[in-house]
Scaffold this motif. Structure first.
Motif, PDB file in Angstrom:
ATOM      1  N   ILE A 159       0.598  -1.246  -0.090  1.00  0.00           N
ATOM      2  CA  ILE A 159       0.082  -0.154  -0.023  1.00  0.00           C
ATOM      3  C   ILE A 159       0.994   1.303  -0.118  1.00  0.00           C
ATOM      4  O   ILE A 159       0.786   2.120  -0.834  1.00  0.00           O
ATOM      5  N   ASP A 160       1.878   1.040   0.610  1.00  0.00           N
ATOM      6  CA  ASP A 160       2.915   2.421   0.951  1.00  0.00           C
ATOM      7  C   ASP A 160       3.499   2.660  -0.396  1.00  0.00           C
ATOM      8  O   ASP A 160       3.612   3.935  -0.733  1.00  0.00           O
ATOM      9  N   ARG A 174      -3.764  -0.570  -4.815  1.00  0.00           N
ATOM     10  CA  ARG A 174      -4.478   0.808  -4.859  1.00  0.00           C
ATOM     11  C   ARG A 174      -5.698   0.558  -5.674  1.00  0.00           C
ATOM     12  O   ARG A 174      -6.450   1.463  -5.625  1.00  0.00           O
ATOM     13  N   GLU A 209      -9.210   0.004  -6.413  1.00  0.00           N
ATOM     14  CA  GLU A 209     -10.303  -0.175  -5.375  1.00  0.00           C
ATOM     15  C   GLU A 209     -11.530  -1.084  -5.943  1.00  0.00           C
ATOM     16  O   GLU A 209     -11.815  -1.083  -7.115  1.00  0.00           O
ATOM     17  N   MET A 241      -3.484   4.083  12.264  1.00  0.00           N
ATOM     18  CA  MET A 241      -3.878   4.621  10.687  1.00  0.00           C
ATOM     19  C   MET A 241      -5.116   5.248  10.649  1.00  0.00           C
ATOM     20  O   MET A 241      -6.206   5.065  11.405  1.00  0.00           O
ATOM     21  N   GLU A 249      -9.955   7.180   7.431  1.00  0.00           N
ATOM     22  CA  GLU A 249     -10.271   7.049   6.142  1.00  0.00           C
ATOM     23  C   GLU A 249      -9.421   5.951   5.410  1.00  0.00           C
ATOM     24  O   GLU A 249      -9.835   5.504   4.455  1.00  0.00           O
ATOM     25  N   GLN A 250      -8.239   5.782   5.866  1.00  0.00           N
ATOM     26  CA  GLN A 250      -7.250   4.917   5.030  1.00  0.00           C
ATOM     27  C   GLN A 250      -7.559   3.527   5.732  1.00  0.00           C
ATOM     28  O   GLN A 250      -7.580   2.530   4.837  1.00  0.00           O
ATOM     29  N   ARG A 269     -10.108   1.592   4.098  1.00  0.00           N
ATOM     30  CA  ARG A 269      -9.854   0.835   2.644  1.00  0.00           C
ATOM     31  C   ARG A 269      -9.392  -0.655   3.012  1.00  0.00           C
ATOM     32  O   ARG A 269      -9.076  -1.538   1.857  1.00  0.00           O
TER      33      ARG A 269
END
Length: 620
Positions: free
Chosen positions: A316-317, A322, A324, A348, A351-352, A355
């Motif tokens: 992810i980083d 990514r 969706e 975290m 909002e992150q 996901r």
């Protein structure tokens, strides 16, 4: 609303009073066990033989147990640092000692690898199960209690509990209960370190019959430290990284290969030129590279994996994970990892974290239930899992030995193989080391045949070893044998080829191409050395709970462990260590093992051996 307790014995009393003395208790896999409640139930049943207690579980986590003086001196401080406050499970100690009371049964469908290999009771009570079938097996045995570790949150005066690390079977069991297909009571133990995960596992308080919530019962989460990635594992991971299609979906199994794959994907995305350079050195033929997926990730990936671990956060980083699906980039069913992993999830931003959604295992491991939606989401899926051995005809051995002893379990492997054949563009990738040590010998993990298989050969797809990729889906037997020989260790190729020819599965004139006749560990080390030295393939790509000194000691101890299989090598190390005194760096490592000032012969011998192993680990 649930009854809130501060004493685990009171919770056990509540369970017995409410449910009765015939208790069939479901314990979540791995991290999510409510240890204090489980131990209180065990103590009550041990003291009162009128209570029949059956514990249904998987992946019982235990602190490492050192086997000799050197291991004890290395690992004991690590255990104290990482697991010091973790409460041991009483039933596991009793199983190891062989003194489980007759009114208590422990039944598991997945073992920590090798943990119960020589324990008859555990072997006899093991259930072989696909992960997606586990919940139904628990319910069919009359499960009437579930105990689970949870996270707690109070919002606008309303208390909610998150199943957090283990939505896997619990959510499927709760759904069955809601539909009238099960009758059990859910009990929780609150843990302050457990991340509160949003989504389907975020439950109202009235789902629970009682909750243990007390600072006295809080404990540090089980956090196994990341292991260093060997050259062999990196080679496997890099080969697998060249099979992941941009814009697709990704599942990764547990272990070093998963970490190696993730780091390979990070290098491929961030430094594509370097990735191609590594692969040109690693892969003996250019055709494999041309067919592989080796570009950076412009569309990104969507993750759907029964297990989440730290490598997914690194993806992810890096901007790789990514793509969706309904606002989510990563669906999982359970998680386990080092303290840094839990800490990252806890901190975290909402909002992150939204996901990342924890789901029932029926969601991650099957396409049934919203099949149309899952097919749209899981495009070009790659399911990457580990195997112990494989046959030349394409069967995989992942969970047990030829004599029937269970090493680990099927888990979700068959589920993902089945998805690979059911979904358009999907592939199953089974990774295995080409060889393994056995006493003083080295054995091939690719066999002509084996008395036990986990994945039958009619479901063969892709195998990856450190020597390359064997794409065997839909191929003839002769083509499959040839492909598997090409990824076998060259020390065993002639004998394997002879067996195949004797069985009539290869033409007598067949020869292994010259490009695959140099499958030796030395070639892998040489191919990866430039990338290792450039820092592209670190031993701990996602950080480590080991200190710098411990990280220097680990490869040296591995060298020493390997040398112990051959007396001549061990004698050579001893002589080298005695002839060359330790430098300042080595003295620091020796002090960590309390070998800087030896007081008896055994310590002096270990000092020389470790000193020599440290010297060799630095020179490669």
């Amino acid at each position: 609303m649930p009854k809130i307790y501060s004493d685990p014995e009171a919770v056990a009393e509540h369970i017995i009073r409410d449910v009765g003395t015939n208790l069939v208790v479901g314990l979540p896999l791995g991290l999510g066990k409510a240890n204090h409640i489980v131990n209180a139930l065990y103590a009550r049943a041990k003291a009162d033989r009128s209570i029949n207690l059956t514990l249904l579980s998987a992946l019982t986590l235990e602190k490492p147990k050192p086997k000799n003086m050197l291991e004890q001196r290395f690992i004991t401080p690590v255990i104290d640092r990482l697991f010091g406050g973790y409460p041991d499970l009483a039933y596991a100690d009793a199983l190891h000692a062989g003194n489980l009371p007759p009114n208590i049964k422990v039944i598991e469908f997945f073992f920590l690898a090798g943990q119960w290999l020589y324990q008859p009771f555990a072997q006899q009570h093991y259930i072989s199960a696909n992960y997606t079938h586990a919940a139904s097996y628990l319910l069919s045995r009359g499960m009437n209690v579930v105990t689970q570790l949870v996270a707690k949150r109070v919002v606008d005066g309303e208390t909610r509990y998150s199943l957090s690390c283990n939505t896997d079977t619990t959510l499927d069991a709760l759904r069955a209960r809601a539909q009238g297909g099960a009758s059990f009571k859910l009990f929780a133990q609150v843990n302050s370190e457990l991340p509160f995960m949003p989504g389907a596992g975020d439950l109202p308080a009235d789902e629970f019959a009682a909750v243990l919530d007390s600072p006295d019962c809080d404990f540090p989460l089980f956090a196994p430290p990341s292991e260093p990635i060997s050259d062999t594992k990196y080679a496997i991971g890099l080969h697998a990284a060249g099979l992941i299609r941009d814009g697709g979906s990704l599942q990764i199994g547990i272990g070093q290969v998963g970490d190696a794959l993730a780091q390979g994907l990070v290098v491929r995305h961030r430094d594509n030129k370097a990735f191609h350079g590594i692969m040109q050195r690693l892969a003996p033929e250019s055709a494999q590279l041309a067919a592989a997926e080796t570009g950076p990730f412009e569309k990104g990936l969507y993750g759907v994996s029964e297990m989440l671990f730290e490598a997914f956060l690194a993806l992810i980083d890096a901007g790789i994970l990514r793509r969706e699906v309904d606002g989510v980039i990563l669906h999982g069913a359970f998680f386990l990892g080092p303290q840094s992993f839990y800490r990252t999830l806890r901190k975290m931003p909402p909002e992150q974290l939204a996901r990342i959604q924890m789901m029932p295992v029926s969601f991650t491991n099957e396409i049934f239930g919203d099949e149309e939606g899952k097919r749209r989401a899981r495009v070009d899926a790659r399911f990457v899992n580990n195997a112990m051995m494989a046959t030349l005809l394409g069967a995989a051995v992942s969970d047990g030995l030829e004599n029937g002893q269970v090493v680990s379990g099927v888990g979700g492997q068959y589920n993902f193989v089945a998805q690979a054949f059911a979904l358009e563009g999907a592939r199953s990738v089974l990774a295995l080391e080409a060889t393994r040590p056995s006493g003083r010998q080295t054995l091939s993990n690719i066999r002509w045949s084996y008395g036990h298989v986990t994945i039958p050969r009619h479901l063969r797809d892709i195998f990856v070893t450190e020597y390359g990729v064997a794409d065997v889906r839909g191929k003839s037997d002769a083509d499959i044998v040839a492909a598997m020989l090409q990824v076998s260790d060259s020390r065993f190729q002639n004998e394997l080829m002879r067996q195949a020819k004797d069985a009539g599965k290869l033409p007598r004139a067949f020869e292994i191409p010259a490009a695959h006749r140099e499958n030796y560990p030395e070639r892998i080390r040489a191919a990866l050395k430039p990338a290792r030295e450039a820092g592209l393939l670190p031993s701990f790509p996602f950080g480590s709970d080991f200190t710098d000194v411990e990280q220097r000691l680990i490869p040296a101890l591995q060298i020493l462990q390997q040398a112990q299989r051959t007396p001549l090598q061990l004698a050579g190390l001893l002589w080298q260590g005695m002839r060359h005194p330790p430098d300042a760096e080595n003295r620091e490592c020796l002090a960590r093992l309390r070998l800087d000032k030896p007081t008896h012969f055994a310590e002096r011998a270990y000092r020389a051996l470790v000193n020599a192993a440290l010297q060799r680990s630095r020179t490669g």
